[in-house]
Motif scaffolding. Structure first.
Motif, PDB file in Angstrom:
ATOM      1  N   SER A   6       0.681  -1.287   0.042  1.00 20.78           N
ATOM      2  CA  SER A   6       0.065   0.019  -0.026  1.00 20.78           C
ATOM      3  C   SER A   6       0.714   1.219   0.054  1.00 20.78           C
ATOM      4  N   LEU A   7       0.353   2.343  -0.464  1.00 19.21           N
ATOM      5  CA  LEU A   7       0.770   3.608  -0.272  1.00 19.21           C
ATOM      6  C   LEU A   7      -0.228   4.565   0.003  1.00 19.21           C
ATOM      7  N   LYS A   8      -0.318   5.187   1.286  1.00 18.70           N
ATOM      8  CA  LYS A   8      -1.224   5.887   1.695  1.00 18.70           C
ATOM      9  C   LYS A   8      -0.840   6.893   2.736  1.00 18.70           C
ATOM     10  N   PHE A   9      -1.714   7.966   2.674  1.00 17.99           N
ATOM     11  CA  PHE A   9      -1.644   9.161   3.813  1.00 17.99           C
ATOM     12  C   PHE A   9      -2.215   8.841   5.010  1.00 17.99           C
ATOM     13  N   SER A  10      -1.462   9.482   6.148  1.00 21.46           N
ATOM     14  CA  SER A  10      -2.188   9.327   7.495  1.00 21.46           C
ATOM     15  C   SER A  10      -1.746  10.487   8.143  1.00 21.46           C
ATOM     16  N   LEU A  11      -2.251  10.762   9.627  1.00 20.05           N
ATOM     17  CA  LEU A  11      -1.724  11.829  10.463  1.00 20.05           C
ATOM     18  C   LEU A  11      -0.638  11.349  11.351  1.00 20.05           C
ATOM     19  N   LYS A  12       0.176  12.000  11.794  1.00 18.60           N
ATOM     20  CA  LYS A  12       1.018  11.510  12.688  1.00 18.60           C
ATOM     21  C   LYS A  12       0.516  12.160  14.129  1.00 18.60           C
ATOM     22  N   GLU A  13       0.591  11.491  15.024  1.00 23.38           N
ATOM     23  CA  GLU A  13       0.131  11.737  16.486  1.00 23.38           C
ATOM     24  C   GLU A  13       0.729  13.186  16.927  1.00 23.38           C
ATOM     25  N   ILE A  23       1.459  12.446   6.959  1.00 23.02           N
ATOM     26  CA  ILE A  23       2.717  11.600   6.764  1.00 23.02           C
ATOM     27  C   ILE A  23       2.424  10.863   5.554  1.00 23.02           C
ATOM     28  N   LEU A  24       3.230  10.144   4.633  1.00 27.64           N
ATOM     29  CA  LEU A  24       3.135   9.108   3.764  1.00 27.64           C
ATOM     30  C   LEU A  24       3.602   7.938   4.318  1.00 27.64           C
ATOM     31  N   ILE A  25       2.888   6.898   3.879  1.00 26.13           N
ATOM     32  CA  ILE A  25       3.105   5.545   4.408  1.00 26.13           C
ATOM     33  C   ILE A  25       3.260   4.643   3.188  1.00 26.13           C
ATOM     34  N   ILE A  26       4.628   3.957   3.071  1.00 20.65           N
ATOM     35  CA  ILE A  26       4.637   2.956   1.911  1.00 20.65           C
ATOM     36  C   ILE A  26       4.926   1.743   2.710  1.00 20.65           C
ATOM     37  N   GLN A  27       4.218   0.777   2.621  1.00 20.95           N
ATOM     38  CA  GLN A  27       4.030  -0.623   3.274  1.00 20.95           C
ATOM     39  C   GLN A  27       4.551  -1.681   2.235  1.00 20.95           C
ATOM     40  N   LYS A  28       5.897  -1.810   2.648  1.00 20.45           N
ATOM     41  CA  LYS A  28       6.667  -2.909   1.568  1.00 20.45           C
ATOM     42  C   LYS A  28       6.182  -4.257   2.047  1.00 20.45           C
ATOM     43  N   LYS A  29       5.924  -5.090   0.863  1.00 22.65           N
ATOM     44  CA  LYS A  29       5.371  -6.736   1.341  1.00 22.65           C
ATOM     45  C   LYS A  29       6.649  -7.629   0.845  1.00 22.65           C
ATOM     46  N   SER A  30       6.954  -8.272   1.728  1.00 24.11           N
ATOM     47  CA  SER A  30       7.770  -9.486   1.743  1.00 24.11           C
ATOM     48  C   SER A  30       7.135 -10.792   1.743  1.00 24.11           C
ATOM     49  N   GLU A  31       7.939 -11.953   1.671  1.00 23.98           N
ATOM     50  CA  GLU A  31       7.377 -13.153   1.946  1.00 23.98           C
ATOM     51  C   GLU A  31       7.035 -13.391   3.258  1.00 23.98           C
ATOM     52  N   SER A  32       7.915 -12.751   4.376  1.00 24.36           N
ATOM     53  CA  SER A  32       7.665 -12.926   5.625  1.00 24.36           C
ATOM     54  C   SER A  32       7.148 -11.878   6.431  1.00 24.36           C
ATOM     55  N   HIS A  33       7.092 -10.603   5.964  1.00 25.44           N
ATOM     56  CA  HIS A  33       6.602  -9.811   6.767  1.00 25.44           C
ATOM     57  C   HIS A  33       6.667  -8.573   6.062  1.00 25.44           C
ATOM     58  N   VAL A  38       8.005   5.556   6.626  1.00 24.14           N
ATOM     59  CA  VAL A  38       7.017   6.455   6.728  1.00 24.14           C
ATOM     60  C   VAL A  38       7.927   7.845   6.444  1.00 24.14           C
ATOM     61  N   PHE A  39       7.109   8.619   5.811  1.00 23.38           N
ATOM     62  CA  PHE A  39       7.701   9.970   5.394  1.00 23.38           C
ATOM     63  C   PHE A  39       6.895  11.064   5.660  1.00 23.38           C
ATOM     64  N   GLU A  40       7.406  11.994   6.180  1.00 23.07           N
ATOM     65  CA  GLU A  40       6.778  13.161   6.712  1.00 23.07           C
ATOM     66  C   GLU A  40       6.517  14.485   5.690  1.00 23.07           C
ATOM     67  N   THR A  41       5.603  14.733   5.393  1.00 19.91           N
ATOM     68  CA  THR A  41       5.320  16.044   4.511  1.00 19.91           C
ATOM     69  C   THR A  41       5.295  17.047   5.284  1.00 19.91           C
ATOM     70  N   PRO A  42       5.449  18.461   4.797  1.00 23.41           N
ATOM     71  CA  PRO A  42       5.409  19.701   5.760  1.00 23.41           C
ATOM     72  C   PRO A  42       4.007  20.034   5.844  1.00 23.41           C
ATOM     73  N   PHE A  43       3.282  19.373   5.503  1.00 24.68           N
ATOM     74  CA  PHE A  43       1.576  20.006   5.595  1.00 24.68           C
ATOM     75  C   PHE A  43       1.214  19.351   7.048  1.00 24.68           C
ATOM     76  N   PHE A  44       0.352  20.503   7.535  1.00 20.61           N
ATOM     77  CA  PHE A  44      -0.582  20.054   8.853  1.00 20.61           C
ATOM     78  C   PHE A  44      -1.921  20.313   8.591  1.00 20.61           C
ATOM     79  N   PRO A  94      16.575   4.468  -2.083  1.00 22.30           N
ATOM     80  CA  PRO A  94      17.003   5.215  -1.122  1.00 22.30           C
ATOM     81  C   PRO A  94      15.983   5.936  -0.397  1.00 22.30           C
ATOM     82  N   PRO A  95      15.928   6.118   0.830  1.00 20.78           N
ATOM     83  CA  PRO A  95      14.496   6.860   1.541  1.00 20.78           C
ATOM     84  C   PRO A  95      15.037   8.461   1.465  1.00 20.78           C
TER      85      PRO A  95
END
Length: 419
Positions: A6-13, A23-33, A38-44, A94-95
């Motif tokens: 997945s690639l999705k936006f959410s809010l940082k606590e 924040i932008l969250i990229i969830q990498k999928k592998s065979e085991s886990h 997580v990348f921060e944007t400059p937006f509030f 690279p992040p």
């Protein structure tokens, strides 16, 4: 994208519980886990203004969040392209590259569409037509552009001519349902896309589909009009003096068929006699057309009642408010089914007719009441419509007077056959 779930936006606590960082969250999928990046944007944004399900501001049409939503869509599209690039080349991405990409998009003040993209061609088309189309048409085209921008954000993909096919049409219709756009808005946008295809082909581009099958608008919008009996009620009802001017203008609009931008400027300097008939000459503000129409006897009576002049002009806000009160006082309170706007969406509702009154009701009433009684070309000359198709949009398909008239003809023919 197969390596990513997945690639999705959410809010940082947030500790202050007022504004949270997006924040932008990229969830990498592998065979085991699954591994999250997580990348921060400059937006509030405040949590109350955030839509967690759609991962964006709740109201993307208010000025405050329109640009923010546009930038979030751009981030999704561009990050998706990076993910696909590194996945395709079997590289670990690279992040820092992702963070800098997000930062650059977020700071962008001037944005130009990618060359050869669908939106690039659409913006070129609008630019070429800008000097020859009305402002209302230009604004409608901009609405189509913004809708397509949101669709690209939904797909996380930059659209090109090669993407336009029957499958994309289905996806766009599904997107319209999700976003609660009206059927007419979705279909008009698709017709705009078809126009861009034709424009591109004329300019030497290879078009993937020649006959794009776009559905027609199946449901006609129910128009609110005043029947001639209701106009008589409005003419006869007793009103406070402050409503007299608005009543006169309402009746004038019902017997001239013009927009408020034109009829509210009527004055005696525009009136001239042609073979003994009083006519009014003016240039329509919206279309720039030179108009010459005869004045209905009822309009002439109003002028005479006002001491030989047109009523005093009223600004559109007060006029719309006054005519609602006038119609309510006249008992124009039968219930009708209409589309009503709330915020940035419209919905079906049942309401009393007086509540639907606005400055355009006179123009619609003129077209609908005289349709079938006066030759259509003459009515079109009076309203200034260039095509019968456009004129017929003003005709109420459920005009009760014409239904009753048809019933009377049925009875008359039936009785004659029995003789």
């Amino acid at each position: 994208m197969s390596n990513f779930a997945s690639l999705k936006f959410s809010l940082k606590e947030s500790s202050d519980h007022i504004f949270s960082k997006i924040i932008l969250i990229i969830q990498k999928k592998s065979e085991s886990h699954h591994k999250e990046m997580v990348f921060e944007t400059p937006f509030f944004i405040s949590e109350g203004d955030w839509d967690y399900e759609r991962q964006r501001p709740k109201n993307i049409y208010c000025k405050k969040y329109k640009e923010l939503n546009f930038l979030l869509n751009e981030i999704k599209i561009e990050i998706q392209k990076l993910i696909q690039y590194y996945t395709r080349h079997h590289k670990n991405f690279p992040p820092k590259k992702f963070s800098s990409h997000i930062e650059n998009i977020s700071k962008s003040k001037i944005y130009s569409y990618e060359k050869e993209s669908l939106l690039y061609l659409a913006s070129n088309y609008i630019e070429q037509k800008k000097s020859s189309i009305q402002l209302s048409t230009y604004r409608r085209y901009i609405v189509f552009i913004r809708l397509l921008q949101n669709f690209e954000g939904h797909l996380m993909k930059r659209l090109t001519l090669q993407d336009v096919n029957a499958e994309l049409v289905k996806k766009f219709q599904h997107f319209g349902v999700l976003e609660k756009y009206t059927q007419s808005t979705v279909i008009r946008t698709l017709h705009f896309v078809k126009t861009i295809l034709n424009f591109s082909e004329r300019n030497g581009y290879q078009i993937p589909v020649r006959n794009l099958d776009i559905p027609k608008i199946t449901a006609r919008k129910r128009l609110s009009i005043l029947s001639e009996q209701e106009i008589v009620k409005i003419k006869r009802v007793k009103l406070p003096q402050e409503f007299e001017n608005a009543r006169d203008w309402l009746v004038i609009s019902c017997y001239t068929g013009q927009r408020i931008s034109d009829f509210m400027k009527f004055n005696l300097d525009q009136v001239l006699m042609i073979d003994g008939k009083a006519c009014i000459s003016f240039i329509q503000q919206k279309t720039g057309k030179e108009m010459l129409i005869p004045l209905h006897p009822i309009v002439l009576k109003i002028i005479k009642k006002n001491g030989g002049v047109f009523p005093k002009p009223i600004d559109v806000t007060h006029y719309n408010s006054f005519i609602k009160n006038i119609a309510r006082a006249a008992g124009i309170n039968n219930t009708i089914n209409i589309r009503k706007r709330s915020g940035y969406r419209s919905y079906e509702t049942i309401t009393e007719k007086w509540e639907t009154m606005s400055s355009h009701i006179g123009r619609r009433s003129f077209a609908s009441n005289f349709y079938g009684k006066i030759p259509t070309p003459l009515l079109m000359q009076a309203t200034g419509h260039s095509s019968e198709k456009m004129f017929l949009h003003y005709i109420n398909p459920l005009n009760h007077e014409r239904v009753l008239s048809l019933g009377n003809y049925f009875e008359k023919i039936y009785e004659e056959r029995l003789l």
